[in-house]
Design a protein around this motif. Structure first.
Motif, PDB file in Angstrom:
ATOM      1  N   PHE A   1       0.826  -1.208   0.000  1.00 22.28           N
ATOM      2  CA  PHE A   1       0.000   0.000   0.000  1.00 22.28           C
ATOM      3  C   PHE A   1       0.863   1.262   0.000  1.00 22.28           C
ATOM      4  O   PHE A   1       2.010   1.251   0.408  1.00 22.28           O
TER       5      PHE A   1
ATOM      6  N   THR B   1      -4.006   1.245  -2.923  1.00 20.74           N
ATOM      7  CA  THR B   1      -3.302   0.099  -3.476  1.00 20.74           C
ATOM      8  C   THR B   1      -2.217   0.622  -4.407  1.00 20.74           C
ATOM      9  O   THR B   1      -2.239   1.791  -4.804  1.00 20.74           O
TER      10      THR B   1
ATOM     11  N   HIS C   1      -9.573  -4.987   2.581  1.00 26.13           N
ATOM     12  CA  HIS C   1      -8.212  -4.675   3.021  1.00 26.13           C
ATOM     13  C   HIS C   1      -8.045  -4.754   4.537  1.00 26.13           C
ATOM     14  O   HIS C   1      -6.963  -4.473   5.049  1.00 26.13           O
TER      15      HIS C   1
END
Length: 156
Positions: free
Chosen positions: A18, A65, A95
């Motif tokens: 991330f 992302t 997530h």
């Protein structure tokens, strides 16, 4: 790894798969309003205009992302010197469980512009354990409020 954009004062950190960033151009406010309405227990009646004003008047921190899709978000309401309020923490369901909530919290608490802030506040219905890891403690009779207080830091 932290990257600072000197022209804007915005920051970007790489956190595993991330990217966590304060870059405002990454924020899709319409998408965020829809996500809060769908995913946050308090977001059902969120007004887009009110949320836009709130984000513009605070320090936004997004988690994305590597492809650029939103994965999480929070914001900090602060005077930059003595007080900060961590708000609107949201991690998308797909997530969750990957440490992203912890990473957002850590980046907010360690943000260079907030290094001298020693009084933090937040409100949570269900994540007290997460925030306790960072020194937040329940406020007596505070209906979900938690506080983190550290020793004041000397100003130059």
């Amino acid at each position: 790894m932290r990257l600072q954009h000197y022209e804007t004062g915005e920051f970007t950190w790489l956190e595993g798969d991330f990217v966590i960033s304060t870059e405002r151009h990454r924020i899709d406010l319409a998408a965020l309003v829809a996500l809060y309405r769908a995913e946050a227990y308090w977001g059902g009646a969120l007004e887009a205009g009110r949320f836009l004003c709130a984000v513009e008047s605070s320090l936004p921190i997004g988690a994305y992302t590597t492809g650029g899709a939103i994965a999480g978000f929070c914001r900090v309401v602060t005077d930059g010197a003595m007080f900060a309020y961590l708000r609107d923490v949201l991690i998308l369901p797909e997530h969750r469980g990957k440490g992203l909530g912890l990473a957002l919290c850590q980046r907010a608490l360690e943000h260079p512009d907030l290094a001298r802030v020693n009084n933090w506040l937040l409100r949570t219905k269900d994540a007290q354990t997460l925030y306790a890891r960072y020194g937040f403690t329940p406020v007596e009779k505070g209906e979900g409020y938690m506080r983190r207080q550290t020793a004041p830091v000397e100003w130059p």
